[in-house]
Design a protein around this motif. Structure first.
Motif, mmCIF file in Angstrom:
data_model
loop_
_atom_site.group_PDB
_atom_site.id
_atom_site.type_symbol
_atom_site.label_atom_id
_atom_site.label_comp_id
_atom_site.label_asym_id
_atom_site.label_seq_id
_atom_site.Cartn_x
_atom_site.Cartn_y
_atom_site.Cartn_z
ATOM 1 N N ALA A 245 12.276 26.020 92.418
ATOM 2 C CA ALA A 245 13.653 26.459 92.639
ATOM 3 C C ALA A 245 14.453 26.359 91.350
ATOM 4 C CB ALA A 245 14.315 25.626 93.728
ATOM 5 N N ALA A 246 15.508 27.143 91.259
ATOM 6 C CA ALA A 246 16.339 27.176 90.059
ATOM 7 C C ALA A 246 17.804 27.033 90.420
ATOM 8 C CB ALA A 246 16.102 28.487 89.308
ATOM 9 N N ASP A 247 18.542 26.372 89.546
ATOM 10 C CA ASP A 247 19.974 26.207 89.765
ATOM 11 C C ASP A 247 20.684 26.185 88.432
ATOM 12 O OD1 ASP A 247 21.888 25.340 92.176
ATOM 13 O OD2 ASP A 247 22.534 24.348 90.335
ATOM 14 N N SER A 248 21.902 26.744 88.404
ATOM 15 C CA SER A 248 22.619 26.846 87.135
ATOM 16 C C SER A 248 23.793 25.891 87.020
ATOM 17 C CB SER A 248 23.123 28.279 86.941
ATOM 18 O OG SER A 248 24.023 28.632 87.972
ATOM 19 N N GLY A 249 24.148 25.186 88.090
ATOM 20 C CA GLY A 249 25.360 24.388 87.990
ATOM 21 C C GLY A 249 25.273 22.964 88.489
ATOM 22 N N THR A 250 24.058 22.506 88.781
ATOM 23 C CA THR A 250 23.906 21.175 89.356
ATOM 24 C C THR A 250 23.112 20.273 88.428
ATOM 25 O OG1 THR A 250 23.926 22.164 91.565
ATOM 26 C CG2 THR A 250 23.150 19.895 91.390
ATOM 27 N N GLU A 251 23.587 19.066 88.233
ATOM 28 C CA GLU A 251 22.856 18.078 87.443
ATOM 29 C C GLU A 251 21.499 17.811 88.105
ATOM 30 O OE1 GLU A 251 22.419 14.643 88.430
ATOM 31 O OE2 GLU A 251 21.361 14.219 86.561
ATOM 32 N N ILE A 252 20.452 17.593 87.297
ATOM 33 C CA ILE A 252 19.095 17.611 87.856
ATOM 34 C C ILE A 252 18.826 16.488 88.857
ATOM 35 C CG2 ILE A 252 18.085 18.910 85.963
ATOM 36 C CD1 ILE A 252 16.895 16.247 84.927
ATOM 37 N N GLN A 253 19.466 15.337 88.664
ATOM 38 C CA GLN A 253 19.228 14.257 89.623
ATOM 39 C C GLN A 253 19.766 14.651 90.990
ATOM 40 O OE1 GLN A 253 19.352 9.895 88.617
ATOM 41 N NE2 GLN A 253 21.255 10.012 89.783
ATOM 42 N N THR A 254 20.958 15.231 91.003
ATOM 43 C CA THR A 254 21.545 15.700 92.254
ATOM 44 C C THR A 254 20.728 16.841 92.834
ATOM 45 O OG1 THR A 254 23.749 15.044 91.538
ATOM 46 C CG2 THR A 254 23.629 16.659 93.306
ATOM 47 N N MET A 255 20.314 17.744 91.977
ATOM 48 C CA MET A 255 19.503 18.890 92.416
ATOM 49 C C MET A 255 18.260 18.416 93.157
ATOM 50 S SD MET A 255 17.755 21.760 89.967
ATOM 51 C CE MET A 255 16.767 23.084 90.614
ATOM 52 N N CYS A 256 17.590 17.437 92.577
ATOM 53 C CA CYS A 256 16.351 16.953 93.182
ATOM 54 C C CYS A 256 16.609 16.124 94.435
ATOM 55 C CB CYS A 256 15.565 16.127 92.165
ATOM 56 S SG CYS A 256 14.108 16.984 91.499
ATOM 57 N N ARG A 257 17.565 15.211 94.367
ATOM 58 C CA ARG A 257 17.809 14.302 95.489
ATOM 59 C C ARG A 257 18.337 15.041 96.708
ATOM 60 N NH1 ARG A 257 20.298 8.650 93.028
ATOM 61 N NH2 ARG A 257 18.344 7.912 92.107
ATOM 62 N N ARG A 258 19.110 16.103 96.489
ATOM 63 C CA ARG A 258 19.715 16.805 97.624
ATOM 64 C C ARG A 258 19.040 18.147 97.906
ATOM 65 N NH1 ARG A 258 26.190 15.452 97.529
ATOM 66 N NH2 ARG A 258 25.965 13.243 97.028
ATOM 67 N N ALA A 259 18.020 18.496 97.117
ATOM 68 C CA ALA A 259 17.315 19.771 97.304
ATOM 69 C C ALA A 259 18.290 20.940 97.252
ATOM 70 C CB ALA A 259 16.539 19.787 98.610
ATOM 71 N N TRP A 260 19.176 20.895 96.257
ATOM 72 C CA TRP A 260 20.158 21.971 96.067
ATOM 73 C C TRP A 260 19.640 22.923 95.003
ATOM 74 C CZ3 TRP A 260 25.520 19.096 95.546
ATOM 75 C CH2 TRP A 260 25.904 18.659 96.812
ATOM 76 N N ALA A 261 19.656 24.217 95.300
ATOM 77 C CA ALA A 261 19.264 25.211 94.310
ATOM 78 C C ALA A 261 19.756 26.588 94.730
ATOM 79 C CB ALA A 261 17.749 25.236 94.124
ATOM 80 N N ASP A 262 19.993 27.429 93.739
ATOM 81 C CA ASP A 262 20.472 28.780 94.009
ATOM 82 C C ASP A 262 19.336 29.720 94.400
ATOM 83 O OD1 ASP A 262 22.718 28.503 91.194
ATOM 84 O OD2 ASP A 262 23.129 28.148 93.325
ATOM 85 N N TRP A 263 18.176 29.523 93.757
ATOM 86 C CA TRP A 263 17.057 30.455 93.938
ATOM 87 C C TRP A 263 15.797 29.681 94.304
ATOM 88 C CZ3 TRP A 263 19.224 35.084 93.685
ATOM 89 C CH2 TRP A 263 20.312 35.283 92.831
ATOM 90 N N TRP A 264 15.031 30.229 95.213
ATOM 91 C CA TRP A 264 13.818 29.565 95.693
ATOM 92 C C TRP A 264 12.636 30.523 95.682
ATOM 93 C CZ3 TRP A 264 13.608 24.439 97.218
ATOM 94 C CH2 TRP A 264 14.836 23.786 97.341
ATOM 95 N N GLY A 265 11.463 29.976 95.375
ATOM 96 C CA GLY A 265 10.240 30.742 95.510
ATOM 97 C C GLY A 265 9.721 30.669 96.939
ATOM 98 N N GLN A 266 8.578 31.303 97.158
ATOM 99 C CA GLN A 266 7.998 31.371 98.503
ATOM 100 C C GLN A 266 7.106 30.172 98.822
ATOM 101 O OE1 GLN A 266 8.764 33.774 100.909
ATOM 102 N NE2 GLN A 266 10.366 34.067 99.377
ATOM 103 N N GLY A 267 6.703 29.435 97.817
ATOM 104 C CA GLY A 267 5.906 28.232 98.049
ATOM 105 C C GLY A 267 4.418 28.445 97.865
ATOM 106 N N THR A 268 3.733 27.341 97.575
ATOM 107 C CA THR A 268 2.275 27.343 97.456
ATOM 108 C C THR A 268 1.751 26.085 98.148
ATOM 109 O OG1 THR A 268 0.410 27.515 95.903
ATOM 110 C CG2 THR A 268 2.288 26.191 95.176
ATOM 111 N N GLN A 269 0.672 26.233 98.911
ATOM 112 C CA GLN A 269 0.161 25.125 99.711
ATOM 113 C C GLN A 269 -0.729 24.213 98.879
ATOM 114 O OE1 GLN A 269 0.587 24.326 103.210
ATOM 115 N NE2 GLN A 269 -0.450 22.451 102.537
ATOM 116 N N VAL A 270 -0.442 22.923 98.939
ATOM 117 C CA VAL A 270 -1.297 21.902 98.337
ATOM 118 C C VAL A 270 -1.827 21.028 99.464
ATOM 119 C CG1 VAL A 270 -1.383 19.875 96.855
ATOM 120 C CG2 VAL A 270 -0.090 21.891 96.130
#
Length: 126
Positions: free
Chosen positions: A97-122
């Protein structure tokens, strides 16, 4: 519009390694912090690791510290997640996921992002 495409997910045994890649297109990736998130069945999406626009700052969830490494190559518009010493609890769909306005700790902890991919299974399994 920014498009994100993940690749590299597969079935691996516990203790093994995988390298996930996220390829960006549509907009300049340089302007976006990038994160890897995952969601296991029946669980909420959680942030795994995030990296700032130029790669100087990174964030890792406690559960993956010392095992996962995030990196980016802005010239190639790619972000990778190297995952070592994999455990069964790492099994999930992994999203970039990508985001242009959120600090990375907040981005990760709250799962905030502007754009998301479709995902890949692990899947980590014997």
């Amino acid at each position: 519009q920014l498009q994100l495409v993940e690749s590299g997910g597969e079935v691996v045994q516990p203790g093994g390694s995988l390298r996930l890649s996220c390829a960006a297109s549509g907009l300049e990736m340089d302007y976006y912090a990038i994160g890897w998130f995952r969601q296991a069945p029946g669980k909420e999406r959680e942030g795994v690791s995030c990296i700032d626009t130029n790669g100087d700052s990174t964030y890792y969830a406690e559960s993956v510290k010392g095992r996962f490494t995030i990196s980016r190559d802005n010239a190639k518009d790619t972000v990778t997640l190297q995952m070592n010493s994999l455990k069964s609890e790492d099994t999930a769909v992994y999203y970039c996921a990508a985001d242009s306005g959120t600090e990375i700790q907040t981005m990760c902890r709250r799962a905030w992002a502007d754009w998301w991919g479709q995902g890949t299974q692990v899947t980590v399994s014997q």
